[in-house]
Design a protein around this motif. Structure first.
Motif, PDB file in Angstrom:
ATOM      1  N   SER A 279      59.830  23.525 -40.960  1.00  0.00           N
ATOM      2  CA  SER A 279      59.422  24.228 -39.750  1.00  0.00           C
ATOM      3  C   SER A 279      58.164  23.541 -39.218  1.00  0.00           C
ATOM      4  O   SER A 279      57.205  23.357 -39.962  1.00  0.00           O
ATOM      5  CB  SER A 279      59.169  25.699 -40.100  1.00  0.00           C
ATOM      6  OG  SER A 279      58.103  26.187 -39.353  1.00  0.00           O
ATOM      7  N   TRP A 280      58.218  23.117 -37.970  1.00  0.00           N
ATOM      8  CA  TRP A 280      57.074  22.465 -37.297  1.00  0.00           C
ATOM      9  C   TRP A 280      56.778  23.337 -36.086  1.00  0.00           C
ATOM     10  O   TRP A 280      57.624  23.477 -35.200  1.00  0.00           O
ATOM     11  CB  TRP A 280      57.495  21.047 -36.904  1.00  0.00           C
ATOM     12  CG  TRP A 280      56.453  20.144 -36.294  1.00  0.00           C
ATOM     13  CD1 TRP A 280      55.846  19.086 -36.897  1.00  0.00           C
ATOM     14  CD2 TRP A 280      55.951  20.149 -34.933  1.00  0.00           C
ATOM     15  NE1 TRP A 280      54.992  18.449 -36.017  1.00  0.00           N
ATOM     16  CE2 TRP A 280      55.032  19.082 -34.810  1.00  0.00           C
ATOM     17  CE3 TRP A 280      56.172  20.957 -33.812  1.00  0.00           C
ATOM     18  CZ2 TRP A 280      54.351  18.794 -33.617  1.00  0.00           C
ATOM     19  CZ3 TRP A 280      55.488  20.677 -32.626  1.00  0.00           C
ATOM     20  CH2 TRP A 280      54.587  19.601 -32.549  1.00  0.00           C
ATOM     21  N   ILE A 281      55.600  23.952 -36.068  1.00  0.00           N
ATOM     22  CA  ILE A 281      55.258  24.829 -34.935  1.00  0.00           C
ATOM     23  C   ILE A 281      53.873  24.464 -34.432  1.00  0.00           C
ATOM     24  O   ILE A 281      52.902  24.510 -35.199  1.00  0.00           O
ATOM     25  CB  ILE A 281      55.284  26.320 -35.338  1.00  0.00           C
ATOM     26  CG1 ILE A 281      56.654  26.699 -35.899  1.00  0.00           C
ATOM     27  CG2 ILE A 281      54.942  27.211 -34.142  1.00  0.00           C
ATOM     28  CD1 ILE A 281      56.751  28.131 -36.408  1.00  0.00           C
ATOM     29  N   ASN A 282      53.791  24.093 -33.163  1.00  0.00           N
ATOM     30  CA  ASN A 282      52.511  23.731 -32.529  1.00  0.00           C
ATOM     31  C   ASN A 282      51.722  22.717 -33.363  1.00  0.00           C
ATOM     32  O   ASN A 282      50.492  22.810 -33.483  1.00  0.00           O
ATOM     33  CB  ASN A 282      51.645  24.977 -32.298  1.00  0.00           C
ATOM     34  CG  ASN A 282      52.296  25.956 -31.350  1.00  0.00           C
ATOM     35  OD1 ASN A 282      53.111  25.569 -30.518  1.00  0.00           O
ATOM     36  ND2 ASN A 282      51.949  27.220 -31.465  1.00  0.00           N
ATOM     37  N   GLY A 283      52.418  21.789 -33.994  1.00  0.00           N
ATOM     38  CA  GLY A 283      51.730  20.726 -34.736  1.00  0.00           C
ATOM     39  C   GLY A 283      51.478  21.040 -36.199  1.00  0.00           C
ATOM     40  O   GLY A 283      51.015  20.189 -36.947  1.00  0.00           O
ATOM     41  N   LYS A 284      51.776  22.296 -36.641  1.00  0.00           N
ATOM     42  CA  LYS A 284      51.617  22.642 -38.067  1.00  0.00           C
ATOM     43  C   LYS A 284      53.005  22.706 -38.689  1.00  0.00           C
ATOM     44  O   LYS A 284      53.942  23.207 -38.055  1.00  0.00           O
ATOM     45  CB  LYS A 284      50.942  24.000 -38.228  1.00  0.00           C
ATOM     46  CG  LYS A 284      49.523  23.991 -37.688  1.00  0.00           C
ATOM     47  CD  LYS A 284      48.702  25.089 -38.332  1.00  0.00           C
ATOM     48  CE  LYS A 284      47.239  24.878 -38.026  1.00  0.00           C
ATOM     49  NZ  LYS A 284      46.660  25.893 -37.207  1.00  0.00           N
ATOM     50  N   ALA A 285      53.115  22.231 -39.935  1.00  0.00           N
ATOM     51  CA  ALA A 285      54.463  22.156 -40.519  1.00  0.00           C
ATOM     52  C   ALA A 285      54.491  22.702 -41.941  1.00  0.00           C
ATOM     53  O   ALA A 285      53.511  22.622 -42.681  1.00  0.00           O
ATOM     54  CB  ALA A 285      54.943  20.711 -40.499  1.00  0.00           C
ATOM     55  N   GLU A 286      55.662  23.252 -42.300  1.00  0.00           N
ATOM     56  CA  GLU A 286      55.916  23.725 -43.671  1.00  0.00           C
ATOM     57  C   GLU A 286      57.302  23.288 -44.096  1.00  0.00           C
ATOM     58  O   GLU A 286      58.192  23.146 -43.255  1.00  0.00           O
ATOM     59  CB  GLU A 286      55.885  25.267 -43.719  1.00  0.00           C
ATOM     60  CG  GLU A 286      54.509  25.847 -43.722  1.00  0.00           C
ATOM     61  CD  GLU A 286      54.515  27.351 -43.968  1.00  0.00           C
ATOM     62  OE1 GLU A 286      55.590  27.973 -43.874  1.00  0.00           O
ATOM     63  OE2 GLU A 286      53.444  27.881 -44.257  1.00  0.00           O
ATOM     64  N   ILE A 287      57.462  23.136 -45.431  1.00  0.00           N
ATOM     65  CA  ILE A 287      58.773  22.778 -45.987  1.00  0.00           C
ATOM     66  C   ILE A 287      59.214  23.908 -46.918  1.00  0.00           C
ATOM     67  O   ILE A 287      58.392  24.463 -47.664  1.00  0.00           O
ATOM     68  CB  ILE A 287      58.680  21.441 -46.764  1.00  0.00           C
ATOM     69  CG1 ILE A 287      58.242  20.328 -45.806  1.00  0.00           C
ATOM     70  CG2 ILE A 287      60.007  21.084 -47.416  1.00  0.00           C
ATOM     71  CD1 ILE A 287      58.037  18.973 -46.459  1.00  0.00           C
TER      72      ILE A 287
END
Ligand SMILES: NC(=O)c1ccc[n+]([C@@H]2O[C@H](COP(=O)([O-])OP(=O)(O)OC[C@H]3O[C@@H](n4cnc5c(N)ncnc54)[C@H](O)[C@@H]3O)[C@@H](O)[C@H]2O)c1
Length: 354
Positions: A279-287
């Motif tokens: 998930s990439w949201i507004n430049g922040k990402a998580e796996i």
């Protein structure tokens, strides 16, 4: 260090002043702004007087592309002029960096690609979202096989209220190519498809809506682009949604709005792989993945990216000095094929085969 690379900027409006000129100031050891052009010539003069005192000023872009001091042309004009100026500049022997979207029709995107091939000059279209640290780290993890096959995704950029330059070129189909699908879609579609490994799109379906043409509310700090015109045209969508199928069987949903009744603006890419999801949201990402029967959410760590345009321009300078490009014109052709097919599908109500 060798000689500085010399750039001529065509278009001294919002994004030019807000991102490109600042990037050139930061990169001044490598690149010099030697020419500025705008049909509202006072804008070019102001940029010269305030920021680039030795730059030549032109009103007609043809004079800039024929200026022997210019090594490459940076195009920051309304969308419909991108391909016209790019093709002329490539044919005049200049490299070209161009703002998004690549073009407003497939034939124009193909003409740009052909002019780059025939001239042997470099053509790169801005893809600033690829240059976020989190985008690069996610790409590395995907290429490392951490996600397995990526078979599905969602992406988009949705605003609650944020119509740029109402009544001006942004909302005039003949000049913009369309509304948020082409304006914002190009960003997040590109990021998603690049992360997916650039599969070839094979079919597209979508729909568009226009419900907020009379609304003057604005809550988006990202939408303050383009001159407004109270008596101007609004013949584009304010919301578009669609689905793209790729040759490897993967699918991608796209959703873009300039105005819609949602909680708040965000831009996002969500990818589903066999082994992990992103998930990439507004430049922040998580796996997201499983390990020893436990669900793990892992933040993607990356160095902050205060200026993705600067990183994109810096990469283009690397390419002019011989580095491999992150972007090739075929990706622009595929992008414009998808977007134009989405508009066609919205008109006919049918899926479009590419
Ligand atoms: N990458 C991004 O994040 C991002 C953000 C905003 C805009 N953009 C893109 O940048 C481009 C410009 O957008 P903007 O918001 O700066 O628009 P703008 O209207 O503020 O600026 C465009 C400028 O081009 C000038 N111009 C028009 N016709 C010209 C011509 N024939 N020759 C020379 N100059 C000419 C205008 O006078 C104006 O100053 C668009 O293609 C837009 O999609 C990209």
């Amino acid at each position: 260090m060798g000689k500085k690379i010399r750039v001529g900027i065509v278009g001294c409006g919002g994004i030019s002043k807000g991102a490109h000129m600042g990037a050139y100031e930061k990169l001044k050891k490598r690149v010099e702004v030697v020419a500025l052009c705008d049909i509202i010539v006072e804008r070019a003069e102001e940029a010269r007087d305030k920021r680039f005192p030795s730059a030549a000023v032109y009103k007609d872009y043809k004079d800039l592309i024929n200026d022997a001091n210019v090594d490459y042309v940076d195009i920051c004009t309304p969308n419909y002029l991108h391909s016209i100026i790019a093709v002329d500049a490539l044919n005049a022997g200049k490299h070209v960096l161009c703002e998004k979207p690549d073009a407003v029709s497939v034939s124009e995107a193909l003409r740009m690609q052909a002019a780059a091939n025939e001239s042997g000059k470099k053509l790169m279209v801005i893809r600033n979202n690829r240059f976020f640290g989190t985008s690069a780290e996610a790409k590395k993890a995907i290429e490392n096989g951490d996600f397995g096959q990526i078979y599905a995704g969602r992406c988009g950029w949705i605003r609650r209220r944020g119509i740029p330059g109402k009544g001006g070129w942004f909302t005039t189909k003949a000049q913009s190519g369309g509304g948020p699908l082409i304006d914002l879609g190009v960003h997040m579609l590109d990021l998603a498809i690049w992360l997916m490994g650039n599969p070839t799109p094979v079919s597209v379906s979508g729909n568009t809506f226009c419900k907020f043409a009379d609304c003057d509310v604005m809550d988006s700090p990202e939408a303050k682009f383009g001159d407004k015109n109270e008596n101007g045209t609004f013949d584009v969508e304010d919301l578009g949604m669609g689905l793209i199928r790729f040759d490897n069987g993967a699918v991608l949903q796209l959703e873009c709005s300039w105005a819609s009744n949602i909680k708040e603006e965000h831009r996002f890419v969500e990818l589903r792989g066999e082994k992990a999801g992103l998930s990439w949201i507004n430049g922040k990402a998580e796996i997201y993945y499983e390990e020893n029967n436990k669900q793990i959410d892992k933040k993607v760590k990356a160095k902050p990216t205060p200026d993705a345009h600067k990183e994109n321009i810096s990469h283009f300078l690397d390419v002019l000095e011989g580095a491999d490009p992150i972007f090739v014109p075929q990706q622009g052709v595929d992008m414009i094929k998808i977007l134009c097919a989405m508009y066609e599908s919205a008109k006919t109500g049918k899926e479009v085969q590419l």
